[in-house]
Write a protein that holds these residues in place. Structure first.
Motif, PDB file in Angstrom:
ATOM      1  N   THR A 116       0.801  -1.233   0.000  1.00  0.00           N
ATOM      2  CA  THR A 116       0.000   0.000   0.000  1.00  0.00           C
ATOM      3  C   THR A 116       0.833   1.282   0.000  1.00  0.00           C
ATOM      4  OG1 THR A 116      -1.851  -1.132   1.070  1.00  0.00           O
ATOM      5  CG2 THR A 116      -1.782   1.257   1.280  1.00  0.00           C
ATOM      6  N   GLN A 120       0.491   4.243  -2.770  1.00  0.00           N
ATOM      7  CA  GLN A 120       0.135   5.627  -2.453  1.00  0.00           C
ATOM      8  C   GLN A 120       1.209   6.601  -2.937  1.00  0.00           C
ATOM      9  OE1 GLN A 120      -0.455   4.888   1.754  1.00  0.00           O
ATOM     10  NE2 GLN A 120      -2.685   4.790   1.527  1.00  0.00           N
ATOM     11  N   ILE A 136      -2.154  -5.420  -2.207  1.00  0.00           N
ATOM     12  CA  ILE A 136      -3.023  -4.383  -1.649  1.00  0.00           C
ATOM     13  C   ILE A 136      -4.287  -5.070  -1.144  1.00  0.00           C
ATOM     14  CG2 ILE A 136      -4.212  -2.209  -2.072  1.00  0.00           C
ATOM     15  CD1 ILE A 136      -1.168  -2.108  -2.612  1.00  0.00           C
ATOM     16  N   TYR A 139      -8.312  -1.553  -2.301  1.00  0.00           N
ATOM     17  CA  TYR A 139      -7.881  -0.403  -3.102  1.00  0.00           C
ATOM     18  C   TYR A 139      -8.662   0.871  -2.757  1.00  0.00           C
ATOM     19  CZ  TYR A 139      -4.728  -3.074  -6.070  1.00  0.00           C
ATOM     20  OH  TYR A 139      -3.665  -3.814  -6.528  1.00  0.00           O
ATOM     21  N   ALA A 142      -6.912   2.215   0.217  1.00  0.00           N
ATOM     22  CA  ALA A 142      -5.558   2.673  -0.107  1.00  0.00           C
ATOM     23  C   ALA A 142      -5.568   3.983  -0.888  1.00  0.00           C
ATOM     24  CB  ALA A 142      -4.827   1.602  -0.901  1.00  0.00           C
ATOM     25  N   SER A 162      -5.382  -7.875  -5.465  1.00  0.00           N
ATOM     26  CA  SER A 162      -5.523  -7.742  -4.014  1.00  0.00           C
ATOM     27  C   SER A 162      -4.999  -9.001  -3.315  1.00  0.00           C
ATOM     28  CB  SER A 162      -6.991  -7.531  -3.653  1.00  0.00           C
ATOM     29  OG  SER A 162      -7.183  -7.626  -2.250  1.00  0.00           O
ATOM     30  N   GLU A 192      -0.391   1.557   8.657  1.00  0.00           N
ATOM     31  CA  GLU A 192      -0.816   0.874   7.434  1.00  0.00           C
ATOM     32  C   GLU A 192      -2.344   0.918   7.335  1.00  0.00           C
ATOM     33  OE1 GLU A 192       0.899  -2.759   6.200  1.00  0.00           O
ATOM     34  OE2 GLU A 192       2.867  -2.333   7.058  1.00  0.00           O
ATOM     35  N   ASN A 194      -4.447  -0.330   5.262  1.00  0.00           N
ATOM     36  CA  ASN A 194      -5.150  -1.577   4.996  1.00  0.00           C
ATOM     37  C   ASN A 194      -5.118  -2.515   6.192  1.00  0.00           C
ATOM     38  OD1 ASN A 194      -6.519  -1.737   2.461  1.00  0.00           O
ATOM     39  ND2 ASN A 194      -4.526  -1.448   1.480  1.00  0.00           N
TER      40      ASN A 194
END
Length: 342
Positions: A116, A120, A136, A139, A142, A162, A192, A194
């Motif tokens: 992630t 970004q 990821i 999404y 993210a 993913s 983080e 996610n």
């Protein structure tokens, strides 16, 4: 910033992915069924060499496997017509940005973002160069896209695969293995996005099973041991989602948890191999390979990443760590597969 390697590997493995997973992703599951499969052949310009830059957040088994799969797919499809440069950010988000800006300055044909923070940083660096990501979890989270606006594709220059394993399935696994436990601690890195997403989702599933759930977060690797000690002191079982800091600190987590006799259910095989007793896992090599096929469609066939649906692993495997199971005196059900330990 450490340079890993460039241009390597070829192997043959066909993989197609289907939709499953998050609330946001589920909205697109039906539409995925009607989309054409990734084409196996394409009209490539033999005179062109495609330059691809890979940003990997940190070196650990899961991300390494995803990068390896991505490279294998592109080399399988493009052979010597692709030049892949892999850069490792060593877990530092600002280094991700430096690498992304360097790739943009070099005007690469495509950026692959592995994890992630790498995605970004890449999204901030360019709105025009195609970005294919992997590893990821969600999404929408993210990229800061509202779940209400999510259609399954990002709508911008980003697509990919993913690493989401079904969180309801992970909670069900924990209940199957530890039905008499009362307190569950979730440990993850607060930086983080996610990981936060996963913690929030699985907390609800675990509470539905009657567990009391607490979250324990660390900001970076320096406070992992302290946080895990605190979690072990108040928990019967720990859950670790897919989390890059946790993955890179699995040995530290294991040393604390095994000593405290607290088992860990992990979000993916790499973390389970380092500190978990069981996981419902995907193959990171496979999602990396699938991301490579998506990159090929963009480079060779002109596919638009903005309209390409995010893809998800089609199958999951119940796995266990035989070493930790023996250390904790826990026998796993027969349908669990032992992780091959090195």
């Amino acid at each position: 910033m450490k340079k890993l390697l460039s241009v390597i590997m070829a192997s043959a493995l066909a993989l197609s992915l289907v939709a499953c997973g998050t609330d946001a992703a589920a909205k697109k599951e039906a539409s995925n069924d009607s989309e054409p499969a990734v084409e196996e052949t394409a009209t490539t310009d033999d005179s062109k060499t495609y330059n691809v830059g890979v940003i990997q957040l940190v070196q650990h088994p899961a991300l390494d496997a995803a990068t390896e799969g991505f490279q294998a797919a592109l080399v399988d499809k493009l052979g010597s017509s692709v030049n892949i440069t892999v850069e490792n950010a060593s877990g530092d988000n600002s280094t991700c940005a430096t690498i992304a800006n360097s790739f943009v300055s070099d005007n690469v044909d495509l950026i692959m973002a592995n994890a992630t923070p790498a995605l970004q940083a890449s999204g901030t660096a360019t709105s025009t160069i195609p970005i294919v990501a992997t590893s990821i979890t969600d999404y929408a989270t993210a990229l800061g896209i509202s779940v209400d606006d999510w259609s399954g594709a990002t709508g911008v220059n980003v697509t990919g695969t993913s690493d989401l394993a079904p969180l309801d399935g992970q909670a069900e696994m924990l209940k199957e293995l530890f039905p008499d436990a009362k307190e569950v601690g979730i440990i993850y890195c607060s930086g983080e996005d996610n990981s936060k997403f996963q913690a929030g989702k699985i907390k609800g599933y675990l509470e539905d099973y009657g567990y009391t759930v607490s979250e324990y977060t660390f900001s970076d690797s320096s406070d992992v041991a302290t946080v895990v000690q605190s979690a072990c002191g108040s928990s019967d079982v720990l859950y670790v989602p897919t989390d890059n800091v946790a993955a890179s600190c699995a040995e530290t987590i294991n040393n604390v948890a095994v000593t405290a006799k607290v088992p860990i259910v992990a979000g993916e095989e790499g973390i389970c191999k380092g500190c978990g007793i069981a996981t419902l896992s995907i193959s990171y090599y496979d999602i990396g390979y699938a991301a490579g096929l998506m990159a090929y469609e963009i480079l060779a066939n002109g596919a638009d990443p903005a309209t390409m649906d995010i893809q998800y692993a089609p199958e999951f495997t119940k796995e266990y760590n035989p070493t930790i199971a023996e250390q904790l005196g826990i026998t796993l059900p027969d349908d669990y597969v032992a992780i091959e330990m090195e």
